[in-house]
Design a protein around this motif. Structure first.
Motif, PDB file in Angstrom:
ATOM      1  N   GLY A   1     -15.456   7.536  39.605  1.00 24.24           N
ATOM      2  CA  GLY A   1     -14.096   7.435  40.120  1.00 24.24           C
ATOM      3  C   GLY A   1     -14.002   7.860  41.574  1.00 24.24           C
ATOM      4  O   GLY A   1     -13.314   7.216  42.375  1.00 24.24           O
TER       5      GLY A   1
ATOM      6  N   VAL B   1      -5.091   5.388  39.807  1.00 26.80           N
ATOM      7  CA  VAL B   1      -6.459   5.859  39.552  1.00 26.80           C
ATOM      8  C   VAL B   1      -6.617   7.271  40.106  1.00 26.80           C
ATOM      9  O   VAL B   1      -7.153   8.156  39.427  1.00 26.80           O
ATOM     10  CB  VAL B   1      -7.505   4.898  40.169  1.00 26.80           C
ATOM     11  CG1 VAL B   1      -8.907   5.473  40.061  1.00 26.80           C
ATOM     12  CG2 VAL B   1      -7.439   3.523  39.495  1.00 26.80           C
TER      13      VAL B   1
ATOM     14  N   GLN C   1      -5.135   9.982  37.941  1.00 25.04           N
ATOM     15  CA  GLN C   1      -5.972  10.315  36.778  1.00 25.04           C
ATOM     16  C   GLN C   1      -7.112  11.237  37.216  1.00 25.04           C
ATOM     17  O   GLN C   1      -7.463  12.182  36.507  1.00 25.04           O
ATOM     18  CB  GLN C   1      -6.515   9.045  36.125  1.00 25.04           C
ATOM     19  CG  GLN C   1      -5.468   8.178  35.472  1.00 25.04           C
ATOM     20  CD  GLN C   1      -4.714   8.854  34.344  1.00 25.04           C
ATOM     21  OE1 GLN C   1      -3.520   8.696  34.235  1.00 25.04           O
ATOM     22  NE2 GLN C   1      -5.385   9.584  33.504  1.00 25.04           N
ATOM     23  N   PHE C   2      -7.687  10.967  38.382  1.00 27.95           N
ATOM     24  CA  PHE C   2      -8.737  11.834  38.928  1.00 27.95           C
ATOM     25  C   PHE C   2      -8.170  13.234  39.162  1.00 27.95           C
ATOM     26  O   PHE C   2      -8.787  14.240  38.803  1.00 27.95           O
ATOM     27  CB  PHE C   2      -9.279  11.236  40.233  1.00 27.95           C
ATOM     28  CG  PHE C   2     -10.441  11.989  40.807  1.00 27.95           C
ATOM     29  CD1 PHE C   2     -11.740  11.646  40.460  1.00 27.95           C
ATOM     30  CD2 PHE C   2     -10.246  13.044  41.691  1.00 27.95           C
ATOM     31  CE1 PHE C   2     -12.827  12.345  40.982  1.00 27.95           C
ATOM     32  CE2 PHE C   2     -11.320  13.746  42.206  1.00 27.95           C
ATOM     33  CZ  PHE C   2     -12.609  13.395  41.849  1.00 27.95           C
TER      34      PHE C   2
ATOM     35  N   MET D   1      -8.594   6.640  33.493  1.00 28.72           N
ATOM     36  CA  MET D   1      -8.986   6.386  34.881  1.00 28.72           C
ATOM     37  C   MET D   1      -9.906   5.170  34.956  1.00 28.72           C
ATOM     38  O   MET D   1      -9.700   4.278  35.778  1.00 28.72           O
ATOM     39  CB  MET D   1      -9.676   7.616  35.478  1.00 28.72           C
ATOM     40  CG  MET D   1     -10.098   7.424  36.934  1.00 28.72           C
ATOM     41  SD  MET D   1     -11.079   8.813  37.578  1.00 28.72           S
ATOM     42  CE  MET D   1     -12.637   8.523  36.728  1.00 28.72           C
TER      43      MET D   1
END
Length: 182
Positions: free
Chosen positions: A37, A134, A137-138, A175
């Motif tokens: 990620g 994204v 989520q990280f 993610m």
């Protein structure tokens, strides 16, 4: 001083660096999905249309309302300057909504984004929003790792902190799903 050198071109990378540093720990490497990620996010960091005050945890549970009107916004410890799409992405996280396609279980996503555009005067950039979905989520995974590490080190006595470890895998799976969808 925390905003020194901040530009629309580097705002996403600086926020990513903040959460990568938060997630990092010399004795415990990041899970492989977080490395993946991180590389994905670094390679796709967008240029912000503008830099704004970002709440950092804007979601159901962090505001008070009377009727259909928000009267106060709470929980400001994550506030920073950044891309306004960060708050949109955080509010839209599936983890905060019991119903698919809704934001916070209160309103459907399209209505939420249309209202935000109408009230802010800004247009939602879907590509930038996907990027920040994204990244959020990280960010969430970094927070969960922090909780797990506090429990492992004996610095947390709250059972909720221990339970956060169970949320790490679904957060990373979301993610990865969002990366694939983007």
């Amino acid at each position: 001083a925390w905003a020194e050198g901040l530009t629309p071109a580097n705002v996403a990378r600086r926020e990513l660096h903040r959460w990568a540093a938060e997630a990092g720990h010399p004795a415990q490497p990041l899970p492989p999905a977080m490395h993946h990620g991180l590389r994905w996010l670094q390679a796709r960091a967008p240029v912000a249309e503008r830099i704004a005050l970002v709440h950092g945890d804007y979601r159901v549970g962090n505001f008070l309302r009377v009727g259909d009107r928000i009267t106060a916004i709470l929980d400001w410890e994550l506030v920073h300057l950044g891309d306004p799409h960060e708050d949109l992405a955080w509010a839209c996280m599936r983890a905060f909504s019991p119903a698919a396609g809704q934001v916070g279980g209160l309103v459907d996503r399209a209505t939420f984004l249309a209202r935000w555009s109408a009230r802010s005067g800004l247009q939602v950039d879907e590509a930038r929003l996907r990027y920040y979905q994204v990244m959020m989520q990280f960010k969430s995974a970094a927070m969960l790792l922090g909780a797990v590490r506090r429990v492992e080190a004996g610095r947390a006595s709250d059972a909720r902190m221990a339970a956060m470890g169970f949320q790490l895998a679904p957060t990373l799976m979301e993610m990865l799903r969002l990366m694939e969808a983007a």
